[in-house]
Design a protein around this motif. Structure first.
Motif, PDB file in Angstrom:
ATOM      1  N   GLY A 103       1.121  -2.192  12.160  1.00  0.00           N
ATOM      2  CA  GLY A 103       2.462  -2.695  12.414  1.00  0.00           C
ATOM      3  C   GLY A 103       2.351  -4.203  12.279  1.00  0.00           C
ATOM      4  O   GLY A 103       1.621  -4.706  11.422  1.00  0.00           O
ATOM      5  N   ASP A 148       8.367  -1.539  11.867  1.00  0.00           N
ATOM      6  CA  ASP A 148       8.718  -2.931  12.145  1.00  0.00           C
ATOM      7  C   ASP A 148       9.852  -3.440  11.263  1.00  0.00           C
ATOM      8  O   ASP A 148      10.229  -2.797  10.276  1.00  0.00           O
ATOM      9  CB  ASP A 148       7.481  -3.837  11.991  1.00  0.00           C
ATOM     10  CG  ASP A 148       6.592  -3.426  10.815  1.00  0.00           C
ATOM     11  OD1 ASP A 148       7.111  -2.816   9.869  1.00  0.00           O
ATOM     12  OD2 ASP A 148       5.389  -3.720  10.854  1.00  0.00           O
ATOM     13  N   THR A 204       0.831  -1.214   0.000  1.00  0.00           N
ATOM     14  CA  THR A 204       0.000   0.000   0.000  1.00  0.00           C
ATOM     15  C   THR A 204       0.860   1.257   0.000  1.00  0.00           C
ATOM     16  O   THR A 204       0.475   2.281  -0.567  1.00  0.00           O
ATOM     17  CB  THR A 204      -0.905   0.005   1.257  1.00  0.00           C
ATOM     18  OG1 THR A 204      -1.519  -1.267   1.377  1.00  0.00           O
ATOM     19  CG2 THR A 204      -1.955   1.093   1.192  1.00  0.00           C
ATOM     20  N   HIS A 247      -4.401  -6.199  11.533  1.00  0.00           N
ATOM     21  CA  HIS A 247      -3.174  -5.784  12.234  1.00  0.00           C
ATOM     22  C   HIS A 247      -2.720  -4.394  11.803  1.00  0.00           C
ATOM     23  O   HIS A 247      -2.989  -3.952  10.689  1.00  0.00           O
ATOM     24  CB  HIS A 247      -2.052  -6.821  12.107  1.00  0.00           C
ATOM     25  CG  HIS A 247      -1.379  -6.930  10.762  1.00  0.00           C
ATOM     26  ND1 HIS A 247      -0.919  -8.126  10.265  1.00  0.00           N
ATOM     27  CD2 HIS A 247      -1.062  -6.010   9.813  1.00  0.00           C
ATOM     28  CE1 HIS A 247      -0.347  -7.932   9.095  1.00  0.00           C
ATOM     29  NE2 HIS A 247      -0.428  -6.645   8.795  1.00  0.00           N
ATOM     30  N   LYS A 289      -9.141  -5.374   1.638  1.00  0.00           N
ATOM     31  CA  LYS A 289      -9.044  -4.712   2.950  1.00  0.00           C
ATOM     32  C   LYS A 289     -10.409  -4.293   3.500  1.00  0.00           C
ATOM     33  O   LYS A 289     -10.502  -3.787   4.619  1.00  0.00           O
ATOM     34  CB  LYS A 289      -8.135  -3.480   2.851  1.00  0.00           C
ATOM     35  CG  LYS A 289      -6.702  -3.774   2.420  1.00  0.00           C
ATOM     36  CD  LYS A 289      -5.961  -4.579   3.477  1.00  0.00           C
ATOM     37  CE  LYS A 289      -4.585  -5.035   3.024  1.00  0.00           C
ATOM     38  NZ  LYS A 289      -3.630  -3.984   2.847  1.00  0.00           N
TER      39      LYS A 289
END
Ligand code: F6R
Length: 260
Positions: A140, A67, A39, A138, A202
């Motif tokens: 991160g 992350d 994305t 989720h 999504k």
């Protein structure tokens, strides 16, 4: 939560780029929280273009990524260090010394996680945190059931996340099982959050995040607690929302409301 629904991915990307550009122009020394994943690629491409065409400068900014995979050294081709270099850092004037990602190859990942929290604090906290969302909700790598009070730490990735990320590795088996990720509370501590979600895959996670109950079962729903969270969607990602009329009424075509 501001919900901005744009006609398509391109418009959603430009809207997110506008917010980053506005933040950096207003405060050239802004601390940016950065995300990786598919994305974000068009968003970083849009920022690179604005750097080239409009002189948007990152020279004084500091960045912290969300992350990194445990076990991958920064120069590993599939590390998020490499992703950031390829997608953004190599193409803009950011000072590499002020870019930060967790060290996936740290001897003690938990110590590295604690140090990462300290670094964010020493930088004065994050002004603008960019986020994507996983199909399982989720943010991160805070997978479902992650503590909403969590700070940077080691997380075990779910099978669905590893399957989604397998495309970047040679096989499922080679897709890392563990990551260091900012926690949900680390993300909530940033002064502004901007989450971008595009595509029909999504839609369900977006609906749970925006209109579902606040629950660790959908870590992204924690953004309901954030006073300055903006969610930028294309039509496909907005498909599961029930209150679309209201979002359109407040932010027609995803533009600012009169009070923004
Ligand atoms: C990446 C990250 C993840 C991704 C999410 C969506 O730094 O923190 O939460 O934002 O998995 O990934 P894409 O955009 O690839 O669907």
């Amino acid at each position: 939560m501001k919900v901005l629904i744009l006609p398509d991915e391109k418009a959603a990307t430009q809207r997110a780029a506008d917010i980053v550009a506005r933040t950096v122009t207003a405060n050239p020394a802004a601390v940016l929280g950065l995300a990786t994943g598919g994305t974000m690629l068009p968003l970083y491409a849009a920022l690179v273009q604005r750097h080239r065409d409009d002189g948007l400068s990152f020279a004084q900014t500091t960045s912290f990524n969300l992350d990194e995979y445990i076990g991958l050294a920064p120069d590993h081709p599939c590390s998020y260090h490499t992703y950031m270099n390829d997608a953004l850092f190599s193409h803009v004037d950011i000072d590499r010394a002020r870019t930060h990602l967790p060290r996936g190859d740290a001897a003690d990942p938990q110590v590295a996680s604690d140090e990462y929290e300290d670094l964010i604090e020493a930088a004065g906290g994050i002004d603008l945190q960019l986020l994507g969302i996983g199909q399982n909700g989720h943010i991160g790598f805070n997978e479902p059931t992650a503590s909403l009070g969590s700070r940077t730490r080691i997380k075990t990735l779910t099978t669905s996340t590893r399957r989604a990320n397998q495309q970047y590795f040679a096989s499922y088996e080679e897709t890392p099982r563990y990551a260091i990720t900012m926690g949900v509370a680390t993300i909530l501590a940033s002064r502004k959050c901007v989450l971008v979600a595009t595509g029909a895959a999504k839609a369900e996670a977006v609906a749970r995040m925006v209109e579902g109950p606040l629950s660790a079962a959908c870590p992204a729903s924690a953004l309901q607690l954030h006073a300055k969270a903006t969610v930028i969607l294309d039509q496909a990602a907005a498909e599961g929302l029930k209150l679309t009329d209201y979002y359109e009424n407040v932010h027609p075509q995803g533009q600012d409301s009169v009070f923004d």
